[in-house]
Design an enzyme around this catalytic site. Sequence first.
Site, PDB file in Angstrom:
ATOM      1  N   ASP A 168      -2.601 -37.935  19.233  1.00  0.00           N
ATOM      2  CA  ASP A 168      -1.685 -36.799  19.153  1.00  0.00           C
ATOM      3  C   ASP A 168      -2.489 -35.580  18.729  1.00  0.00           C
ATOM      4  O   ASP A 168      -3.634 -35.692  18.275  1.00  0.00           O
ATOM      5  CB  ASP A 168      -0.566 -37.082  18.140  1.00  0.00           C
ATOM      6  CG  ASP A 168       0.430 -35.929  18.015  1.00  0.00           C
ATOM      7  OD1 ASP A 168       0.715 -35.270  19.034  1.00  0.00           O
ATOM      8  OD2 ASP A 168       0.923 -35.681  16.911  1.00  0.00           O
ATOM      9  N   SER A 169      -1.847 -34.410  18.841  1.00  0.00           N
ATOM     10  CA  SER A 169      -2.502 -33.175  18.417  1.00  0.00           C
ATOM     11  C   SER A 169      -2.623 -33.110  16.898  1.00  0.00           C
ATOM     12  O   SER A 169      -3.142 -32.141  16.363  1.00  0.00           O
ATOM     13  CB  SER A 169      -1.690 -31.972  18.904  1.00  0.00           C
ATOM     14  OG  SER A 169      -0.407 -31.995  18.311  1.00  0.00           O
TER      15      SER A 169
ATOM     16  N   CYS B 255       2.233 -37.709  22.047  1.00  0.00           N
ATOM     17  CA  CYS B 255       2.394 -36.257  21.974  1.00  0.00           C
ATOM     18  C   CYS B 255       3.172 -35.821  23.211  1.00  0.00           C
ATOM     19  O   CYS B 255       2.744 -36.089  24.338  1.00  0.00           O
ATOM     20  CB  CYS B 255       1.010 -35.604  21.950  1.00  0.00           C
ATOM     21  SG  CYS B 255       0.997 -33.809  22.108  1.00  0.00           S
TER      22      CYS B 255
ATOM     23  N   THR C 161       3.701 -32.812  24.393  1.00  0.00           N
ATOM     24  CA  THR C 161       3.003 -31.768  25.164  1.00  0.00           C
ATOM     25  C   THR C 161       1.909 -32.370  26.035  1.00  0.00           C
ATOM     26  O   THR C 161       1.760 -32.006  27.206  1.00  0.00           O
ATOM     27  CB  THR C 161       2.406 -30.705  24.214  1.00  0.00           C
ATOM     28  OG1 THR C 161       3.444 -30.178  23.387  1.00  0.00           O
ATOM     29  CG2 THR C 161       1.762 -29.576  24.987  1.00  0.00           C
TER      30      THR C 161
ATOM     31  N   GLY D 240       0.887 -27.256  21.822  1.00  0.00           N
ATOM     32  CA  GLY D 240       1.995 -26.578  22.492  1.00  0.00           C
ATOM     33  C   GLY D 240       1.726 -25.145  22.914  1.00  0.00           C
ATOM     34  O   GLY D 240       2.401 -24.620  23.784  1.00  0.00           O
TER      35      GLY D 240
ATOM     36  N   CYS E 170       9.189 -33.289  20.238  1.00  0.00           N
ATOM     37  CA  CYS E 170       7.817 -33.228  19.712  1.00  0.00           C
ATOM     38  C   CYS E 170       7.695 -34.336  18.680  1.00  0.00           C
ATOM     39  O   CYS E 170       8.590 -34.508  17.840  1.00  0.00           O
ATOM     40  CB  CYS E 170       7.557 -31.861  19.075  1.00  0.00           C
ATOM     41  SG  CYS E 170       5.998 -31.759  18.158  1.00  0.00           S
TER      42      CYS E 170
ATOM     43  N   HIS F 294       6.052 -34.566  16.081  1.00  0.00           N
ATOM     44  CA  HIS F 294       6.044 -34.096  14.684  1.00  0.00           C
ATOM     45  C   HIS F 294       7.463 -33.970  14.110  1.00  0.00           C
ATOM     46  O   HIS F 294       7.656 -34.077  12.899  1.00  0.00           O
ATOM     47  CB  HIS F 294       5.377 -32.714  14.582  1.00  0.00           C
ATOM     48  CG  HIS F 294       3.886 -32.715  14.647  1.00  0.00           C
ATOM     49  ND1 HIS F 294       3.194 -32.977  15.804  1.00  0.00           N
ATOM     50  CD2 HIS F 294       2.939 -32.477  13.696  1.00  0.00           C
ATOM     51  CE1 HIS F 294       1.887 -32.891  15.573  1.00  0.00           C
ATOM     52  NE2 HIS F 294       1.711 -32.590  14.304  1.00  0.00           N
TER      53      HIS F 294
END
Length: 260
Positions: free
Chosen positions: A12-13, A75, A77, A45, A184, A186
């Site tokens: 993931d980011s 993720c 995105t 993003g 998302c 997160h």
Amino acid sequence: MDKSTDPIGLFDSGIGGTSIWKEIHSLLPGEDTIYLADSKNAPYGQKTKEEIIALSCKNTEYLLEKNCKLIVVACNTATTNAIRELREKYDVPFIGIEPAIKPAAIHTKTNAIGILATKGTLSSELFNKTVSGFTGVNVVEQVGYNLVALIENGKLGSDEIKELLKEYLAPMIEANIDYLVLGCSHYPYLVPQIKELLPPHVKIIDSGEAVARHTRKILEANNMLNTSGHKGTPLFYTNADPAVLKEILGTKYNVEQKDF
């Protein structure tokens, strides 16, 4: 060649994909996992499609070096912008995560659903193709500007996040949504704050459980499910300050800082 005891890779980011990892670890406790938090490059993003593809390839190659048998793009995105390219380029099963619009659109009674996601997800071709399939439903889209950055900086539960959420959710409440889709990985960590702001009848949906079930299905289909009976070992790597990831995971797990 038996790959069943090889690990599952996730990237993931940043720390958000741990919400996906928790669901996979809960459903498949016998699987070893390697989680990459590319926090140095968060948030994805706000990046271009080309940048997101390049970062996704970089993360994939690091996980393949660790002999991962399957890769979860944890993720939204990265999934909506890069998973097609990843599947074309690498010979390994990929699991992506997309906003769970379908169940919300099917079950809504008010014909209005909200979607909170990153700019990269909402502007992607894959997302727009999905939304276009539900023409009779009012989909209230909102980019969650700065939410990922604040979470990555350890500001979960802060007044800053609460004020942003208040602003972002107001048009959805006004539109009488009865489902809020979190687009998302997160954002599940924001659910306690979101619940304080939404009317109690609004259901919040994220894709974690569905992703875990799909991961198990793909492992079974490829004869890669770990049936050794041992307890899975999770490894966590970040290329930024490990403090926030440690806080999210708790003291039970070790987080290593690596350059990738």
